[in-house]
Design a protein around this motif. Structure first.
Motif, PDB file in Angstrom:
ATOM      1  N   ARG A 151       0.916  -1.256  -0.157  1.00  0.00           N
ATOM      2  CA  ARG A 151       0.010   0.100   0.075  1.00  0.00           C
ATOM      3  C   ARG A 151       0.782   1.342  -0.193  1.00  0.00           C
ATOM      4  N   HIS A 152       2.038   1.045   0.810  1.00  0.00           N
ATOM      5  CA  HIS A 152       2.826   2.386   0.888  1.00  0.00           C
ATOM      6  C   HIS A 152       3.575   2.513  -0.470  1.00  0.00           C
ATOM      7  N   ALA A 153       3.855   1.508  -1.158  1.00  0.00           N
ATOM      8  CA  ALA A 153       4.592   2.093  -2.559  1.00  0.00           C
ATOM      9  C   ALA A 153       3.745   2.363  -3.408  1.00  0.00           C
ATOM     10  N   VAL A 154       2.391   1.794  -3.587  1.00  0.00           N
ATOM     11  CA  VAL A 154       1.303   2.325  -4.453  1.00  0.00           C
ATOM     12  C   VAL A 154       1.257   3.788  -4.147  1.00  0.00           C
ATOM     13  N   LEU A 155       0.877   4.266  -3.059  1.00  0.00           N
ATOM     14  CA  LEU A 155       0.328   5.500  -2.713  1.00  0.00           C
ATOM     15  C   LEU A 155       1.455   6.602  -2.565  1.00  0.00           C
ATOM     16  N   THR A 156       2.636   6.130  -2.509  1.00  0.00           N
ATOM     17  CA  THR A 156       3.841   7.217  -2.299  1.00  0.00           C
ATOM     18  C   THR A 156       4.585   7.170  -3.662  1.00  0.00           C
ATOM     19  N   GLY A 157       4.158   5.972  -4.620  1.00  0.00           N
ATOM     20  CA  GLY A 157       5.067   5.964  -6.090  1.00  0.00           C
ATOM     21  C   GLY A 157       6.476   5.592  -5.879  1.00  0.00           C
ATOM     22  N   HIS A 158       6.697   4.586  -5.084  1.00  0.00           N
ATOM     23  CA  HIS A 158       8.071   4.064  -4.987  1.00  0.00           C
ATOM     24  C   HIS A 158       8.263   2.586  -5.434  1.00  0.00           C
ATOM     25  N   ARG A 159       9.105   2.228  -5.958  1.00  0.00           N
ATOM     26  CA  ARG A 159       9.308   0.791  -6.156  1.00  0.00           C
ATOM     27  C   ARG A 159       9.068  -0.211  -5.060  1.00  0.00           C
ATOM     28  N   LEU A 160       8.606  -1.554  -5.563  1.00  0.00           N
ATOM     29  CA  LEU A 160       8.433  -2.612  -4.649  1.00  0.00           C
ATOM     30  C   LEU A 160       9.087  -3.644  -4.860  1.00  0.00           C
ATOM     31  N   ARG A 161       9.713  -4.172  -3.848  1.00  0.00           N
ATOM     32  CA  ARG A 161      10.462  -5.506  -4.225  1.00  0.00           C
ATOM     33  C   ARG A 161       9.878  -6.656  -3.110  1.00  0.00           C
ATOM     34  N   PHE A 162       9.515  -7.596  -3.804  1.00  0.00           N
ATOM     35  CA  PHE A 162       8.786  -8.809  -3.101  1.00  0.00           C
ATOM     36  C   PHE A 162       9.192 -10.200  -3.490  1.00  0.00           C
ATOM     37  N   GLU A 163       8.960 -11.070  -2.686  1.00  0.00           N
ATOM     38  CA  GLU A 163       9.136 -12.566  -2.839  1.00  0.00           C
ATOM     39  C   GLU A 163       7.714 -13.171  -3.357  1.00  0.00           C
ATOM     40  N   TYR A 164       7.668 -13.883  -4.435  1.00  0.00           N
ATOM     41  CA  TYR A 164       6.085 -14.161  -4.859  1.00  0.00           C
ATOM     42  C   TYR A 164       6.216 -15.757  -5.035  1.00  0.00           C
ATOM     43  N   SER A 165       5.426 -16.228  -4.500  1.00  0.00           N
ATOM     44  CA  SER A 165       5.075 -17.892  -4.587  1.00  0.00           C
ATOM     45  C   SER A 165       3.828 -18.302  -5.404  1.00  0.00           C
ATOM     46  N   ALA A 166       3.998 -18.364  -6.771  1.00  0.00           N
ATOM     47  CA  ALA A 166       2.828 -18.832  -7.582  1.00  0.00           C
ATOM     48  C   ALA A 166       2.700 -20.040  -7.143  1.00  0.00           C
ATOM     49  N   PRO A 167       1.422 -20.526  -7.691  1.00  0.00           N
ATOM     50  CA  PRO A 167       0.985 -22.167  -7.262  1.00  0.00           C
ATOM     51  C   PRO A 167       2.212 -23.212  -8.267  1.00  0.00           C
ATOM     52  N   ASP A 168       2.464 -24.149  -7.632  1.00  0.00           N
ATOM     53  CA  ASP A 168       3.353 -25.220  -8.214  1.00  0.00           C
ATOM     54  C   ASP A 168       4.646 -24.671  -8.667  1.00  0.00           C
ATOM     55  N   GLN A 169       4.913 -23.407  -8.218  1.00  0.00           N
ATOM     56  CA  GLN A 169       6.562 -23.121  -8.876  1.00  0.00           C
ATOM     57  C   GLN A 169       7.392 -22.508  -7.486  1.00  0.00           C
ATOM     58  N   ALA A 170       8.455 -22.547  -7.505  1.00  0.00           N
ATOM     59  CA  ALA A 170       9.471 -22.096  -6.606  1.00  0.00           C
ATOM     60  C   ALA A 170       9.318 -20.563  -6.513  1.00  0.00           C
ATOM     61  N   PRO A 171       9.475 -19.971  -5.311  1.00  0.00           N
ATOM     62  CA  PRO A 171       9.223 -18.498  -4.846  1.00  0.00           C
ATOM     63  C   PRO A 171      10.300 -17.581  -5.601  1.00  0.00           C
ATOM     64  N   ARG A 172      10.039 -16.578  -6.247  1.00  0.00           N
ATOM     65  CA  ARG A 172      10.910 -15.771  -6.930  1.00  0.00           C
ATOM     66  C   ARG A 172      10.841 -14.118  -6.334  1.00  0.00           C
ATOM     67  N   VAL A 173      11.803 -13.592  -6.621  1.00  0.00           N
ATOM     68  CA  VAL A 173      11.944 -12.298  -6.099  1.00  0.00           C
ATOM     69  C   VAL A 173      11.660 -11.242  -7.388  1.00  0.00           C
ATOM     70  N   HIS A 174      10.741 -10.221  -7.257  1.00  0.00           N
ATOM     71  CA  HIS A 174      10.411  -9.325  -8.423  1.00  0.00           C
ATOM     72  C   HIS A 174      10.584  -7.935  -7.853  1.00  0.00           C
ATOM     73  N   THR A 175      11.121  -6.968  -8.809  1.00  0.00           N
ATOM     74  CA  THR A 175      11.142  -5.624  -8.376  1.00  0.00           C
ATOM     75  C   THR A 175      10.145  -5.103  -9.437  1.00  0.00           C
ATOM     76  N   VAL A 176       9.285  -4.194  -9.076  1.00  0.00           N
ATOM     77  CA  VAL A 176       8.389  -3.751  -9.961  1.00  0.00           C
ATOM     78  C   VAL A 176       7.929  -2.247  -9.681  1.00  0.00           C
ATOM     79  N   ASP A 177       7.448  -1.654 -10.818  1.00  0.00           N
ATOM     80  CA  ASP A 177       6.761  -0.357 -10.630  1.00  0.00           C
ATOM     81  C   ASP A 177       5.250  -0.251 -10.245  1.00  0.00           C
ATOM     82  N   PRO A 178       4.757  -0.180  -8.886  1.00  0.00           N
ATOM     83  CA  PRO A 178       3.506  -0.528  -8.611  1.00  0.00           C
ATOM     84  C   PRO A 178       2.309   0.740  -9.373  1.00  0.00           C
ATOM     85  N   LEU A 179       1.370   0.375  -9.680  1.00  0.00           N
ATOM     86  CA  LEU A 179       0.480   1.265 -10.251  1.00  0.00           C
ATOM     87  C   LEU A 179      -0.790   1.517  -9.441  1.00  0.00           C
ATOM     88  N   GLY A 180      -1.427   0.225  -8.950  1.00  0.00           N
ATOM     89  CA  GLY A 180      -2.660   0.448  -8.223  1.00  0.00           C
ATOM     90  C   GLY A 180      -3.030  -0.938  -7.534  1.00  0.00           C
TER      91      GLY A 180
END
Length: 327
Positions: A151-180
């Protein structure tokens, strides 16, 4: 933060009368010790908070300390109470803030409106946790720390880094530009861009998240609804595996949670539901349908039916000659 909590404490006592320290702590989401310190601070500041001892004791507050929102009519106040009685208080991790805001709004209403709102809160129920067939409503488990950073990244307009665990896949780290942020059917999605390309993520699948210091690369404004519609259309036209499946009603939400998208939904005469859904690929579809046991039946494609038949045959062969149990 403490000043806001002190105001909320006063408003709680005004609306509910006598409350124990434990009840106040639960409502304000703090410890009993913090509540006792806050009570002492209010007393020192001259707010008339009194402690009643004994088995049915607690803290009480003399009437006062409020202003009236004379411009808010009955229908407007009713709309606010109705909105809060539904699932909106859980959206985007703002439940505490919304509860605090509603305490302040209702406290500031004229006396006649407050009585009417108390009655409305008891007589309106929007989106309960289960329907008439006792089927639980879908819910997401999103860590407060994750939602706060997203929420903070979306509202302040900062980049966001997170670890994402999709179904049946190993977790991966993403760095994105959040829009909403978008919430649909009880699920929360982050719309973002990554290296200039559109990306959409389920927030409940984020293991952790961190808003970064550098600013996000994005336009100053966005038409979030239009962006969501465009992404949905692209997603449905993407090269995923289309599956037609019959599913028992008590397994439907579980299937929808695992599918990539839903193209069509149609009830059948026996109470089951026929769904046209998409999965990432054949492997993803086999994994998802297998979780549903006998609560689902694939009608198409034949390749998926064959894959499930092969797995079921192999499992049946393994247990064809069951070992003798204990004497």
């Amino acid at each position: 933060m403490r000043a806001d909590r002190l105001v909320s404490l006063v408003l709680l006592l005004r609306r509910r009368g006598r409350m124990t320290a434990a009840a106040l702590a639960s409502e304000l989401e703090v410890s009993v010790r913090t509540v006792l310190r806050d009570i002492e601070a209010l007393s020192t500041a001259g707010v008339p908070v009194y402690a009643d001892r004994g088995r049915h004791g607690g803290f009480t507050l003399l009437p006062g300390f409020h202003t009236e929102l004379t411009g808010l009519n009955h229908e407007e106040a009713l709309a606010l109470v109705t909105a809060v009685s539904g699932g909106s208080q859980k959206v985007f991790g703002l439940s505490s803030a919304l509860a605090s805001a509603m305490r302040k709004v209702i406290d500031a209403l004229p006396e006649g409106h407050r009585v009417a709102m108390d009655d409305a809160a008891e007589r309106f129920l929007v989106e309960p946790g289960a329907d008439l067939l006792s089927r639980r409503s879908p819910s997401e488990d999103i860590a407060t720390s994750v939602m706060s950073q997203v929420r903070h990244a979306v509202l302040t307009g900062h980049r966001l880094r997170f670890e994402y665990s999709a179904p049946d896949q190993a977790p991966r780290v993403h760095t994105v530009d959040p829009l909403g942020l978008v919430t649909v059917r009880g699920r929360t999605y982050l719309l973002a861009s990554k290296s200039g390309e559109d990306r959409t993520y389920r927030v409940s699948r984020m293991v952790d998240a961190e808003a970064l210091p550098e600013p996000a690369e994005r336009s100053a404004s966005i038409d979030l609804e239009r962006s969501w519609i465009e992404r949905s259309a692209r997603f449905l036209s993407a090269d995923h595996l289309a599956v037609v499946v019959r599913v028992a009603p008590w397994r439907q939400e579980e299937l929808l949670d695992m599918a990539r998208a839903v193209r069509a939904e149609e009830p059948e005469a026996d109470g089951w539901v026929r769904l046209d859904v998409t999965f990432e690929d054949l492997r993803h579809a086999v994994w998802a349908i297998w979780q549903l046991d006998t609560g689902a039946e694939v009608l198409a494609p034949d390749a998926l039916r064959s894959a499930l038949h092969g797995r079921a045959t192999a499992l049946a062969a393994r247990y064809e000659d069951p070992r003798a149990g204990p004497p």
